[in-house]
Design a protein around this motif. Sequence first.
Motif, PDB file in Angstrom:
ATOM      1  N   VAL A  71       4.110   2.015   5.609  1.00  0.00           N
ATOM      2  CA  VAL A  71       3.331   1.173   5.123  1.00  0.00           C
ATOM      3  C   VAL A  71       2.068   1.203   6.084  1.00  0.00           C
ATOM      4  O   VAL A  71       1.368   1.158   7.342  1.00  0.00           O
ATOM      5  CB  VAL A  71       4.092  -0.382   6.270  1.00  0.00           C
ATOM      6  N   GLY A 110      -0.218  -1.443   2.939  1.00  0.00           N
ATOM      7  CA  GLY A 110       0.972  -2.241   2.382  1.00  0.00           C
ATOM      8  C   GLY A 110       1.125  -1.922   0.748  1.00  0.00           C
ATOM      9  O   GLY A 110       2.727  -2.947   0.413  1.00  0.00           O
ATOM     10  N   ILE A 155       5.151  -2.702  -1.199  1.00  0.00           N
ATOM     11  CA  ILE A 155       5.763  -4.305  -1.009  1.00  0.00           C
ATOM     12  C   ILE A 155       5.856  -3.654  -3.118  1.00  0.00           C
ATOM     13  O   ILE A 155       6.757  -4.267  -3.568  1.00  0.00           O
ATOM     14  CB  ILE A 155       4.235  -4.875  -1.672  1.00  0.00           C
ATOM     15  N   GLY A 191       9.917  -1.356   6.577  1.00  0.00           N
ATOM     16  CA  GLY A 191       8.625  -1.432   6.481  1.00  0.00           C
ATOM     17  C   GLY A 191       8.419   0.435   7.189  1.00  0.00           C
ATOM     18  O   GLY A 191       9.087  -0.430   8.783  1.00  0.00           O
ATOM     19  N   HIS A 243       3.256  -8.066   3.761  1.00  0.00           N
ATOM     20  CA  HIS A 243       4.015  -7.977   4.749  1.00  0.00           C
ATOM     21  C   HIS A 243       4.813  -8.986   6.695  1.00  0.00           C
ATOM     22  O   HIS A 243       5.640  -8.575   6.533  1.00  0.00           O
ATOM     23  CB  HIS A 243       4.112  -6.215   4.788  1.00  0.00           C
ATOM     24  N   TYR A 289      10.322  -4.267  10.481  1.00  0.00           N
ATOM     25  CA  TYR A 289       9.390  -3.017  10.292  1.00  0.00           C
ATOM     26  C   TYR A 289       9.216  -2.339  11.961  1.00  0.00           C
ATOM     27  O   TYR A 289       9.860  -3.032  12.890  1.00  0.00           O
ATOM     28  CB  TYR A 289       7.592  -3.886  10.605  1.00  0.00           C
TER      29      TYR A 289
END
Lengths: 404, 273
Positions: free
Chosen positions: A234, A237, A241, A257, A316, A327
Amino acid sequence: MSTVLPDQLGHFGRFGGRFMPEALIAPLDELTKAWQEAMADKEFTDEFERMLREYIGAPSLLYDATRLSDVAGARILLKREDLNHTGAHKIRNAIGQALLTKRMGKTRVIAETGAGQHGVATATACAYLDLECVVYMGEVDTERQALNVARMKLLGAEVISVKTGSRTLKDAINEALRDWVASVDKTHYILGTAAGSHPFPAMVRDFVRGIGDEAREQSLELLGKLPDAAVASVGGGSNAIGLFAAFIPDTDVKLYGIEPGGDGFETGRHAATITAGQVGVLHGARSFLLQDEDGQTMESHSISAGLDYPGVGPEHAWLAETGRASYRPITDAEAMEAFRLLSRTEGIIPAIESAHAVAGALDIAKELGPEATILINLSGRGDKDMDTAVSWFGLIDGEAAGRE
Amino acid sequence: MSELVALGKAGAAIRKANADGRGALVGYLPAGYPSYDGGIDGIKAMIDGGVDVIEIGLPYSDPVMDGPTIQRATEIARAAGLRTRDVLSTVEKVASYSDVPVLVMTYWNPIERYGVDRFAADFAGVGGAGLITPDLIPDEGAEWIAAADKNELDKVFLVSPSSTDERIKLTTAACRGFVYATAVMGVTGARETPSDLAPPLVERTKAVTGIPVGVGLGVSNGDQAAAIAAYADAVIVGSALVKAAADGPAAVRALTEELAEGVRREPSAAAGR
């Protein structure tokens, strides 16, 4: 399949929206309408899918990486976006938006680029669809990525070196926005990631979501079930995504992520926006960003130019806040180790962006155990990163064994 | 118009000028340029030269609405370490110097980061009159609108040649003080030729609101100021003053006097107000 979010004004919960000069609001409304009508028009979507198939080579392969799996201790599947025309997932978005540009009757395209991948993808799409193309690129990046500047020029694009601010990606976006305010009658701005003002985060997602849609189908075909986890790097992103969108409703599939940890979270030299940033507004949307106490944007640091951005797409931020995706950062050193590992075990040299996802997946494999199947978005190929690899590993002449 | 108009502090100053049969002059300089003290001296020079409303820019890392002149000036201010609190202290020093209303023009994130309520209270506390918010539209501005109302601060939003009539209505309804009409589709910076987009925009705006309309972007001299004052309530000048500020307060004052003379020409036009 459609995702409910964002709302009509582009909000993903408290994130997203439109923090833009009024001059661009009416054009953004027109764009939103044109995009929604296009996506509901079978002629448009058929044409887009035909181009993905015939021009960029979609669907990209889902590859069962058995030797990497042996090392990782879990089954690893690679979504081979590196095999797309121009070498990364970015072309999906560039083709989609270029096609939309034609549909809106506009003749000129502008774009920003950091490492040059989105610039090359946009220049390619503009050559393919006969559109005038201007790419804004920070002066620092034009020097670091001279080869991509040459590629864009060969494809017929004009490359403008941005000398303001920090002279990197965020300033290229600023300059593209300044151009757009003055030229929006005839010009579409092909933003390169799922960030920015509504409708960009949702529109870019829709153009790249083929990554996850294809991978989901391919997983069912290969495994008879869905993977246990989906992993992607990411920056802004878009590749993440693009992979996640199809799996968001599949709550049994964990989404990870991987953020650029640079020299390490503790050094402050990183670009791990969600891990270490705070909520704020940048480039037209509310999301997490790297900012100082006064809300001034801070410079990000990553060995991967494609992840080196102090903001992140609002969806995100929303996925992180709701806990649907998690993440975590991977350092430059960990990413480069994974870069070499994938090269040696599978004969695939990944983009350093994608190497972050591979490194993250190695950790996730340990956490999920040997029965797990982990899907990684191998978002791009590593040709563009050979200079970085040469200096990191000391690959040329007497530079000994580098960091062996 | 007989409707109740949210004049606020800046709007009252503009209407006072209009009542004298002239356009009002709004002058912009960023805080901290060419230095912290030099910035304050420059703003005082605008006041001495005859501006009716002051706009102080809050330097920001990503000024997407600004052209090269203001970008460079705000980069210099930031490089010298200017903080949001220094902008507030600049406001305080300027506000206590005269009765001219002091607005701050700021991109949104520094305010959000400071805390919208806290900023509104602190800003009102140092004598600030309101904010001009180039990247905040009323649709996203609920928190600011509430904080401004609570602290009786002016809320200046922007309308543009691309704005639909519906958006002009929505935007002006959210304004207090005046509405900022951007004369061109583009960023800040001096321009040679007068905008042909501004008169119809002002006309469309005045059709839906009684709030004063200020026209900015591209105005750099007395002649241009006079031309705009013929159809707008206020003339907003930024980049040209920033260029003058590089040469010191005397240059700022000289240009301000020229602009102030400009908005005083064509007395007949004011009759239409």
